[in-house]
Design a protein around this motif. Structure first.
Motif, mmCIF file in Angstrom:
data_model
loop_
_atom_site.group_PDB
_atom_site.id
_atom_site.type_symbol
_atom_site.label_atom_id
_atom_site.label_comp_id
_atom_site.label_asym_id
_atom_site.label_seq_id
_atom_site.Cartn_x
_atom_site.Cartn_y
_atom_site.Cartn_z
ATOM 1 N N GLU A 54 0.692 -1.570 0.185
ATOM 2 C CA GLU A 54 0.019 -0.390 0.187
ATOM 3 C C GLU A 54 0.799 1.058 -0.200
ATOM 4 O OE1 GLU A 54 -2.711 -0.588 3.103
ATOM 5 O OE2 GLU A 54 -3.403 -1.603 2.984
ATOM 6 N N THR A 55 0.329 1.921 -0.640
ATOM 7 C CA THR A 55 0.685 3.871 -0.501
ATOM 8 C C THR A 55 1.346 4.059 0.644
ATOM 9 O OG1 THR A 55 0.391 3.892 -2.519
ATOM 10 C CG2 THR A 55 1.275 5.959 -1.583
ATOM 11 N N ASP A 56 2.356 4.760 1.354
ATOM 12 C CA ASP A 56 2.386 5.191 2.788
ATOM 13 C C ASP A 56 2.068 6.534 2.213
ATOM 14 O OD1 ASP A 56 3.580 6.322 5.177
ATOM 15 O OD2 ASP A 56 5.339 4.959 5.188
ATOM 16 N N SER A 111 2.357 12.746 2.244
ATOM 17 C CA SER A 111 2.017 13.960 2.742
ATOM 18 C C SER A 111 3.041 14.702 3.191
ATOM 19 C CB SER A 111 1.099 13.789 4.078
ATOM 20 O OG SER A 111 0.345 13.590 3.658
ATOM 21 N N GLN A 112 4.535 14.569 3.363
ATOM 22 C CA GLN A 112 5.997 14.834 3.265
ATOM 23 C C GLN A 112 6.331 15.106 2.281
ATOM 24 O OE1 GLN A 112 8.750 12.464 6.042
ATOM 25 N NE2 GLN A 112 6.867 12.022 7.756
ATOM 26 N N ASN A 113 5.693 14.428 0.710
ATOM 27 C CA ASN A 113 6.468 14.918 0.036
ATOM 28 C C ASN A 113 6.069 16.076 -0.760
ATOM 29 O OD1 ASN A 113 8.303 13.054 -0.082
ATOM 30 N ND2 ASN A 113 7.046 11.543 -0.908
ATOM 31 N N LEU A 114 4.571 16.334 -0.492
ATOM 32 C CA LEU A 114 3.883 17.022 -1.447
ATOM 33 C C LEU A 114 4.139 18.181 -0.217
ATOM 34 C CD1 LEU A 114 1.328 17.841 -2.702
ATOM 35 C CD2 LEU A 114 0.008 17.587 -1.375
ATOM 36 N N SER A 115 3.969 18.432 1.650
ATOM 37 C CA SER A 115 4.439 19.916 1.624
ATOM 38 C C SER A 115 6.147 19.708 1.383
ATOM 39 C CB SER A 115 4.959 19.265 3.600
ATOM 40 O OG SER A 115 3.337 19.258 3.289
ATOM 41 N N VAL A 116 7.068 19.211 1.115
ATOM 42 C CA VAL A 116 8.288 19.725 -0.007
ATOM 43 C C VAL A 116 8.372 20.000 -1.275
ATOM 44 C CG1 VAL A 116 10.474 18.716 -0.859
ATOM 45 C CG2 VAL A 116 9.033 17.724 1.903
#
Length: 273
Positions: A237-239, A244-249
């Motif tokens: 499954e996707t983490d 979310s952390q990648n999107l925030s960056v």
């Protein structure tokens, strides 16, 4: 230079010395548990008054490497936790280590060289296997299954008691194909322990995960260790947190580019005016 040295050493291993020189060492494979005291005996015969005595170590698929060198001027050499004492009276140079580790599993050669020449005489070699000591073994199988296909799985077998567990039982259902790695040692420094581990992957939904450890493992009968593995199932499954952390960056990078662009634009306007 090293490759030439290794080649010469391998040739020497094949062609033993003559003129009455000989080396005898502990015969046959030696199996000990991790943390145990290790002693490998070595005795020699030579007419030379001041010979050089060596211990070489050869790991799997590696060339032999010098471990210890003893002589009348250095009778108690030490290296990497190993030590040996050259005793002239009984012509011995026994190898010892107070607490062996799994990484010490290798083949050990005792060798003799007369002073003033480069003729080596090697012993037959002693294969050492160090069994990982798992405290309170509780075998567990972590299985990952693909949500798109029930016929694909990856399993991690861990926390079993011995490197000699018979992994031939990992066969899966009839007609399936299962690939497995060799047994390795997982060093879990955070938990202060070590564990044996094997990874498998295959085109079957069970991959033998639920049935591998249902029987007593070798050596466990005398220790009364139960070896029924617990199966922990996970899916690919996707983490969410990681996404979310990648999107925030990415958002912060866009904002930074806008700020830099705005400052650059205002600076150009000021210069033009």
């Amino acid at each position: 230079m090293h490759s030439v040295t290794h080649s010469v050493l391998l040739i020497i291993l094949i062609f033993r010395g003559t003129n009455g020189d000989s080396v005898n060492q502990t015969e046959g494979p030696v199996t000990v548990s991790e943390g145990a005291l290790l002693t490998l005996n070595c005795t020699y015969q030579t007419a030379d008054f001041d010979p050089y005595i060596f211990w070489y170590i050869q790991h799997l698929n590696k060339a032999p490497q010098l471990l210890l060198k003893g002589s009348m001027s250095d009778q108690n050499p030490k290296s990497k936790g190993f030590q040996a004492t050259l005793v002239k009276s009984d012509s011995s140079f026994h190898l010892q280590k107070q607490a062996v580790q799994a990484s010490d599993s290798a083949v050990y050669y005792c060798a003799l060289r007369e002073a003033g020449n480069y003729k080596y005489v090697f012993g037959a070699g002693t294969r050492l296997q160090v069994l990982t000591k798992v405290k309170d073994p509780n075998p567990t199988v972590y299985q990952l299954r693909s949500p798109q296909s029930s016929d694909t799985s990856v399993c991690l077998f861990t926390d079993f008691d011995s490197n000699q567990v018979n992994m031939e039982k990992i066969m899966g259902s009839e007609g399936s194909t299962v690939h497995k790695t060799n047994s390795t040692v997982l060093n879990m420094e955070i938990l202060g322990s070590k564990s044996n581990g094997i990874v498998t992957c295959g085109n079957t939904s069970d991959a033998g995960c639920e049935y591998t450890f249902n029987e007593t493992i070798p050596f466990a009968s005398s220790l009364e260790i139960s070896c029924n593995a617990k199966l922990v199932e996970k899916s690919f499954e996707t983490d969410i947190n990681l996404n979310s952390q990648n999107l925030s960056v990415i958002v912060f990078r866009i904002l930074l580019l806008k700020v830099v662009g705005f400052n650059l634009l205002m600076t150009l306007r000021l210069w033009s005016s």
